[in-house]
Scaffold this active site. Structure first.
Site, PDB file in Angstrom:
ATOM      1  CD  GLU A   1      -2.982  -0.999  20.042  1.00  0.00           C
ATOM      2  OE1 GLU A   1      -2.425  -1.410  19.001  1.00  0.00           O
ATOM      3  OE2 GLU A   1      -2.971   0.184  20.380  1.00  0.00           O
TER       4      GLU A   1
ATOM      5  CG  HIS B   1       1.850  -3.185  17.562  1.00  0.00           C
ATOM      6  ND1 HIS B   1       1.815  -1.812  17.474  1.00  0.00           N
ATOM      7  CD2 HIS B   1       1.509  -3.487  18.844  1.00  0.00           C
ATOM      8  CE1 HIS B   1       1.453  -1.308  18.646  1.00  0.00           C
ATOM      9  NE2 HIS B   1       1.268  -2.301  19.493  1.00  0.00           N
TER      10      HIS B   1
END
Length: 327
Positions: free
Chosen positions: A107, A38
């Protein structure tokens, strides 16, 4: 045989610490380690987000036998699929065959803020992932790739360093549409819930395509601590976002949005969803749901960056023994 993994949680620890935790996890007997990928933590209180691929290379060099997964990489926005293929091939060489490339559709939090391209709807994201997987597969097979598709262009791309052991692909899926689209393109299934129906549909789709079943890989958070109240507070502070589910979490754009979405979540809510405290039986029971659903690989997330060493030193070995002794 069920395998048990340790999560290198890049959102809650820095890169040097994570390498040390990976070494300790191997020493304690974990079968594999998964590494989140991420650009941002979900909550400001987590406080970290080192680059997963630099970390995986360091972990591959520092360990000997433990399996490694990216868990998961989105190969469509923050990374071009050709770059993901190159990264995966390099890590596989360094890991001497221990690496599996975990892929997913991503995401909002970790993609749109980096590229500035906006966040596509789920139908478009799934289509982009399918096209990216095709490119990655061809490059990892050693082909020179020219690709002019709906979402990506590749001109005369070739990987010049290929591993002797091919890189397997694990793809995150959450429902029957994902299985229909990706079962034949993946080698293994990643799922976020212990959903027996999803696992069965995966096996049926693989069998219909004449393919081996592959591994079923899942992950669940725990918060071990000798003090249960302390564990609950830590889980609430760092992991209360978890209960939103993939369909919500994939759409939220910033840590501030995650904080706002979880402002009414109470510590008791977190304690009801995540095993917290010193007892091992609740963790074994939670893992049992995944095992009963047909999962072959189950990774644990120990919540709290500052509490990894205690977990690994005091709880990991008896917990792994209990998990392996469970029926």
């Amino acid at each position: 045989m069920t395998r048990f993994g340790y999560t290198l949680m890049t959102e809650q620890s820095g890169p040097a610490e994570l390498v040390g935790y990976a070494v300790a996890a191997e020493e304690r007997g974990f079968d594999f380690a998964v590494c989140s990928d991420h650009f941002s933590p979900w909550l400001v209180s987590q406080g970290h987000a080192p680059n997963a691929w630099a970390l995986l290379g360091a972990v591959a060099h520092a360990t000997q036998d433990i399996g490694l997964y990216s868990y998961v990489t989105c190969p469509t926005m923050r990374y071009h699929p050709a770059i993901v293929a190159q990264q995966a091939a390099t890590v596989q060489i360094l890991a001497e065959g221990r690496f599996t490339l975990g892929l997913g559709s991503g995401e909002n939090l970790n993609e749109h803020i980096v590229t500035g391209a906006g966040w596509p709807n789920v139908v478009r994201r799934q289509a982009m992932l399918g096209e990216a997987i095709k490119i990655i597969r061809e490059l990892l097979m050693g082909e020179t790739v020219d690709h002019h598709g709906d979402y990506f262009q590749v001109d005369q791309a070739r990987l010049w360093d290929l591993p002797d052991i091919p890189v397997a692909l694990a793809v995150a899926m959450s429902g029957p549409k994902g299985v229909d689209r990706f079962a034949a393109a993946a080698d293994h299934l990643i799922a976020v819930q212990p959903d027996r129906d999803l696992v069965q549909s995966w096996h049926a789709a693989r069998q219909a395509a004449g393919l081996a079943g592959g591994r079923i890989i899942g992950q669940l958070p725990v918060c071990w601590d000798p003090d249960r109240d302390k564990a609950i507070q830590r889980a609430h502070r760092q992991f209360r976002w978890f209960g939103g589910g993939w369909s919500v979490n994939s759409e939220l754009p910033t840590p501030a949005a995650f904080a706002a979405a979880t402002r009414y979540v109470q510590p008791r809510d977190v304690a009801g969803a995540i095993p917290c405290g010193p007892e091992l039986d609740p963790i074994v029971d939670a893992v049992g749901a995944y095992r009963d659903a047909g999962f072959t690989d189950i990774a644990l997330i120990q919540i709290g960056g500052e509490d990894q060493e205690a977990f690994l030193k005091e709880a990991a070995e008896p917990l792994l023994a209990a998990l392996r002794d469970a029926p």
